[in-house]
Design a protein around this motif. Structure first.
Motif, mmCIF file in Angstrom:
data_model
loop_
_atom_site.group_PDB
_atom_site.id
_atom_site.type_symbol
_atom_site.label_atom_id
_atom_site.label_comp_id
_atom_site.label_asym_id
_atom_site.label_seq_id
_atom_site.Cartn_x
_atom_site.Cartn_y
_atom_site.Cartn_z
ATOM 1 N N UNK A 38 0.837 -1.211 0.000
ATOM 2 C CA UNK A 38 0.000 0.000 0.000
ATOM 3 C C UNK A 38 0.868 1.257 0.000
ATOM 4 N N UNK A 39 1.945 1.240 0.762
ATOM 5 C CA UNK A 39 2.852 2.397 0.772
ATOM 6 C C UNK A 39 3.492 2.599 -0.589
ATOM 7 N N UNK A 40 3.878 1.519 -1.238
ATOM 8 C CA UNK A 40 4.490 1.630 -2.557
ATOM 9 C C UNK A 40 3.482 2.138 -3.584
ATOM 10 N N UNK A 41 2.228 1.691 -3.482
ATOM 11 C CA UNK A 41 1.194 2.201 -4.382
ATOM 12 C C UNK A 41 0.966 3.695 -4.166
ATOM 13 N N UNK A 42 0.988 4.118 -2.915
ATOM 14 C CA UNK A 42 0.845 5.546 -2.615
ATOM 15 C C UNK A 42 1.970 6.342 -3.249
ATOM 16 N N UNK A 43 3.189 5.823 -3.135
ATOM 17 C CA UNK A 43 4.328 6.499 -3.749
ATOM 18 C C UNK A 43 4.194 6.555 -5.268
ATOM 19 N N UNK A 49 1.286 11.809 -10.209
ATOM 20 C CA UNK A 49 0.713 13.147 -10.123
ATOM 21 C C UNK A 49 1.764 14.238 -10.277
ATOM 22 N N UNK A 50 2.967 13.998 -9.799
ATOM 23 C CA UNK A 50 4.016 15.011 -9.913
ATOM 24 C C UNK A 50 4.714 14.965 -11.263
ATOM 25 N N UNK A 51 4.428 13.962 -12.061
ATOM 26 C CA UNK A 51 5.017 13.878 -13.391
ATOM 27 C C UNK A 51 6.321 13.110 -13.454
ATOM 28 N N UNK A 52 6.723 12.497 -12.365
ATOM 29 C CA UNK A 52 7.954 11.714 -12.359
ATOM 30 C C UNK A 52 7.798 10.419 -13.149
ATOM 31 N N UNK A 53 6.558 9.918 -13.254
ATOM 32 C CA UNK A 53 6.264 8.699 -14.009
ATOM 33 C C UNK A 53 5.256 9.019 -15.103
ATOM 34 N N UNK A 54 5.422 8.377 -16.250
ATOM 35 C CA UNK A 54 4.397 8.496 -17.277
ATOM 36 C C UNK A 54 3.366 7.383 -17.077
ATOM 37 N N UNK A 55 2.259 7.449 -17.801
ATOM 38 C CA UNK A 55 1.159 6.481 -17.642
ATOM 39 C C UNK A 55 1.607 5.043 -17.895
ATOM 40 N N UNK A 56 2.420 4.825 -18.909
ATOM 41 C CA UNK A 56 2.842 3.464 -19.260
ATOM 42 C C UNK A 56 3.674 2.841 -18.141
ATOM 43 N N UNK A 57 4.626 3.608 -17.618
ATOM 44 C CA UNK A 57 5.470 3.110 -16.533
ATOM 45 C C UNK A 57 4.636 2.870 -15.272
ATOM 46 N N UNK A 59 1.397 2.120 -15.125
ATOM 47 C CA UNK A 59 0.589 0.910 -15.322
ATOM 48 C C UNK A 59 1.433 -0.347 -15.196
ATOM 49 N N UNK A 60 2.651 -0.298 -15.712
ATOM 50 C CA UNK A 60 3.538 -1.458 -15.652
ATOM 51 C C UNK A 60 3.887 -1.809 -14.210
ATOM 52 N N UNK A 61 4.107 -0.808 -13.374
ATOM 53 C CA UNK A 61 4.500 -1.051 -11.994
ATOM 54 C C UNK A 61 3.311 -1.278 -11.061
ATOM 55 N N UNK A 62 2.162 -0.703 -11.415
ATOM 56 C CA UNK A 62 0.992 -0.825 -10.550
ATOM 57 C C UNK A 62 0.350 -2.208 -10.638
ATOM 58 N N UNK A 63 0.305 -2.802 -11.810
ATOM 59 C CA UNK A 63 -0.372 -4.075 -12.027
ATOM 60 C C UNK A 63 0.078 -5.188 -11.088
ATOM 61 N N UNK A 64 1.366 -5.497 -11.052
ATOM 62 C CA UNK A 64 1.815 -6.576 -10.145
ATOM 63 C C UNK A 64 1.546 -6.279 -8.669
ATOM 64 N N UNK A 65 1.649 -4.998 -8.280
ATOM 65 C CA UNK A 65 1.382 -4.649 -6.881
ATOM 66 C C UNK A 65 -0.079 -4.887 -6.522
ATOM 67 N N UNK A 66 -0.988 -4.486 -7.415
ATOM 68 C CA UNK A 66 -2.404 -4.706 -7.148
ATOM 69 C C UNK A 66 -2.747 -6.189 -7.141
ATOM 70 N N UNK A 67 -2.137 -6.941 -8.046
ATOM 71 C CA UNK A 67 -2.372 -8.391 -8.066
ATOM 72 C C UNK A 67 -1.928 -9.042 -6.763
ATOM 73 N N UNK A 68 -0.746 -8.679 -6.297
ATOM 74 C CA UNK A 68 -0.231 -9.264 -5.052
ATOM 75 C C UNK A 68 -1.079 -8.846 -3.850
#
Length: 118
Positions: A38-43, A49-57, A59-68
């Motif tokens: 949950x902390x990693x998802x918040x980060x 939101x701050x623009x450090x990550x684009x949508x593709x990156x 989505x790539x990182x969020x998927x496995x975290x949500x699955x786990x």
């Protein structure tokens, strides 16, 4: 004799203590995994939101975290269901006759009250 027993069994008690500590550490790690995810998802959301990550990156990182996280929550629900299972209680343990007697007594009292009031 007790001193000899203590001396002989002290290595086994030490090993038992060690195994208990390892077990407790493993349990704490598993229980803390959901919080870490949950902390990693918040980060990740903050970085998006701050623009450090684009949508593709993102989505790539969020998927496995949500699955786990879904797996962990499903496991917790299964454990909760196992703790309280309807099959644990046997209907034969409860005698309905006791309740029937109380109802009959209440009906008799009501009839007596009616007859007294007349």
């Amino acid at each position: 004799m007790l001193v000899v027993d203590d001396i002989l069994f002290s290595p086994y008690r030490g090993l038992l203590w060690l195994f208990k500590e390892i077990h407790n550490a493993a349990l704490e790690e598993v229980e803390g995994e959901a919080t870490r995810i949950r902390n990693e998802l918040t980060n990740l959301y903050m970085m998006l939101e701050t623009g450090e990550l684009d949508e593709a990156e993102f989505d790539r990182r969020e998927g496995p975290l949500l699955d786990r996280l879904d797996e962990i929550e499903a496991d917790e629900e299964e454990e909760d269901d196992d703790e309280f299972d309807d099959d644990e209680f046997d209907d034969d343990e409860f005698d309905d006759d006791e309740f029937d007697d109380d109802e009959e007594d209440a009906e008799q009292l009501d009839e007596e009250e009616v007859s007294i009031a007349r």
